[in-house]
Scaffold this motif. Sequence first.
Motif, mmCIF file in Angstrom:
data_model
loop_
_atom_site.group_PDB
_atom_site.id
_atom_site.type_symbol
_atom_site.label_atom_id
_atom_site.label_comp_id
_atom_site.label_asym_id
_atom_site.label_seq_id
_atom_site.Cartn_x
_atom_site.Cartn_y
_atom_site.Cartn_z
ATOM 1 N N TYR B 87 0.837 -1.198 0.000
ATOM 2 C CA TYR B 87 0.000 0.000 0.000
ATOM 3 C C TYR B 87 0.877 1.254 0.000
ATOM 4 N N HIS B 88 2.155 1.088 -0.316
ATOM 5 C CA HIS B 88 3.090 2.200 -0.161
ATOM 6 C C HIS B 88 3.324 2.956 -1.461
ATOM 7 N N GLY B 89 2.525 2.720 -2.484
ATOM 8 C CA GLY B 89 2.671 3.489 -3.714
ATOM 9 C C GLY B 89 1.708 3.022 -4.782
ATOM 10 N N ILE B 90 1.636 3.791 -5.864
ATOM 11 C CA ILE B 90 0.657 3.451 -6.910
ATOM 12 C C ILE B 90 1.098 2.221 -7.698
ATOM 13 N N TRP B 91 2.413 2.035 -7.849
ATOM 14 C CA TRP B 91 2.879 0.857 -8.591
ATOM 15 C C TRP B 91 2.649 -0.411 -7.770
ATOM 16 N N SER B 92 3.035 -0.347 -6.503
ATOM 17 C CA SER B 92 2.886 -1.537 -5.661
ATOM 18 C C SER B 92 1.411 -1.904 -5.522
ATOM 19 N N ALA B 93 0.560 -0.901 -5.335
ATOM 20 C CA ALA B 93 -0.864 -1.189 -5.134
ATOM 21 C C ALA B 93 -1.533 -1.652 -6.427
ATOM 22 N N SER B 94 -1.008 -1.205 -7.570
ATOM 23 C CA SER B 94 -1.604 -1.676 -8.831
ATOM 24 C C SER B 94 -1.103 -3.082 -9.179
ATOM 25 N N PHE B 95 0.128 -3.409 -8.771
ATOM 26 C CA PHE B 95 0.632 -4.766 -9.015
ATOM 27 C C PHE B 95 0.022 -5.775 -8.036
ATOM 28 N N ARG B 96 -0.151 -5.355 -6.769
ATOM 29 C CA ARG B 96 -0.448 -6.352 -5.726
ATOM 30 C C ARG B 96 -1.769 -6.145 -5.001
ATOM 31 N N LYS B 97 -2.398 -4.963 -5.154
ATOM 32 C CA LYS B 97 -3.669 -4.713 -4.466
ATOM 33 C C LYS B 97 -4.728 -4.335 -5.491
ATOM 34 N N ASP B 98 -5.763 -3.582 -5.089
ATOM 35 C CA ASP B 98 -6.902 -3.383 -5.986
ATOM 36 C C ASP B 98 -6.865 -2.055 -6.747
ATOM 37 N N LEU B 99 -5.755 -1.342 -6.715
ATOM 38 C CA LEU B 99 -5.683 -0.060 -7.416
ATOM 39 C C LEU B 99 -5.687 -0.270 -8.939
ATOM 40 N N LYS B 100 -6.533 0.479 -9.606
ATOM 41 C CA LYS B 100 -6.568 0.463 -11.072
ATOM 42 C C LYS B 100 -6.126 1.830 -11.590
ATOM 43 N N ILE B 101 -5.221 1.821 -12.545
ATOM 44 C CA ILE B 101 -4.775 3.072 -13.168
ATOM 45 C C ILE B 101 -5.364 3.087 -14.573
ATOM 46 N N GLU B 102 -6.180 4.085 -14.850
ATOM 47 C CA GLU B 102 -6.918 4.114 -16.115
ATOM 48 C C GLU B 102 -6.732 5.457 -16.817
ATOM 49 N N GLY B 103 -7.117 5.469 -18.093
ATOM 50 C CA GLY B 103 -7.066 6.712 -18.859
ATOM 51 C C GLY B 103 -5.756 6.846 -19.618
ATOM 52 N N ASN B 104 -5.324 8.094 -19.810
ATOM 53 C CA ASN B 104 -4.112 8.359 -20.578
ATOM 54 C C ASN B 104 -2.893 8.263 -19.656
ATOM 55 N N THR B 105 -2.370 7.055 -19.553
ATOM 56 C CA THR B 105 -1.262 6.840 -18.616
ATOM 57 C C THR B 105 0.015 7.546 -19.080
ATOM 58 N N LEU B 106 0.078 7.918 -20.347
ATOM 59 C CA LEU B 106 1.249 8.684 -20.802
ATOM 60 C C LEU B 106 1.334 10.016 -20.042
#
Lengths: 282, 129
Positions: B87-106
Amino acid sequence: MVKHSPVIGRYVTIDVDGFEYKVFYLRNGQGIPLVCQHTAGCHNHQWRDLLEDPDITQNYDVIAYDLARHGKSDPPLNKEWWKEEYRLTADHFINFITTLCDALELDQPIFMGSSFGGNVALQLAHRHPDRFRAVIPVEAAEHAPGFYLDLWHHPHANASQVCASGVWDLMAPQSPDKDRWLTWHYYSQGAEAFKGDLYFYSVDHDMRGKLGEIDTKRCPVIMMTGTYDYLTPPEATEATARQIPGGIYIEMEDIGHFPMSENYPLFSVYLKEALRLIEERT
Amino acid sequence: MVMSVRDWAIRFTEASDRDQTIGAMARYFTCTYLWDMETEKVIVEMVDGKVYRINIDPAPLDPYDFALRASAHSWREFAHPIPEPMYHGIWSASFRKDLKIEGNTLVLMQNLRNFTVQFELLRKVGVPV
């Protein structure tokens, strides 16, 4: 007051698979050679505190090199390397390390690497168990898919910052700001090599089904992973170690994927235990 | 007691605009992003390193460049002074928890240095869920 470090830097030229590399390495200490591989897209300053730790260097000859295309080790001098996309393979990585160890006339070194350096440590134990006294794969696993990404090289983004901040979460929040930002700084320097390194890390490195073939009586394997590593989380390393007959797993609390660089004082506690275990077994 | 999203927006704006690390490299930090916290949603509009506006009641068609979506539980975990592993960052939470990163990731990648620092401000500011 002038303060000189005992660490010495040198270059050595080697031939690996027909590629001429002038390799830069830092060295300090005496005794058993301890060869250290930095992480993907980075360079040997990640081992800066280990190189100056007298508790280690009084008994170990610490050698931290820059892999070709990283830090002060240039791309191959005899190839038009700019005409091909860089993609590091397991075979070439392994040949680079064994050739370098031969060039430095190292007798039965211990090999330690983190992340893609940890993964290649597993490969060395598998393919060259008689050439290494032991290996210490740090933040490693049998397979680590998911990080060979185009965004590392996207021309519409600042690749230096994408790489440096893209690996920020691999460090633990408890690690000192000073050391996390130094690691960030190193990562801002290696963007061009990062993606090609990750070809090895996430694609070409695949030891699934082969771990049982590692002979830890000839080459002990001590694996260590930090609890804040999301790429190769503790359970992945532990599952890998369990498949290696005689493999040992040490979990490192409150540290991440770059333990030697983000929090050396904590990492050194675990490293000393790993070296003690190797001493018992060799 | 959970702070109101209105109070959160004020605190977050102050924290971000005063942050020295963001300020050191803020000139081109311009983007608009949605944080979906399950029970609250906000759209943060950054212009030249400063919080230009926080929309605390987004309508369905309100625009943004990229979005971070996770459960309220995850957002509360992000806001701990020292988050638990993964839960210590957006990468860790998107790889291992339920965080979704959507839209224009660029756009996220173009602003990743400052966005990463800004996300960690939640550890000081808290979350409205």
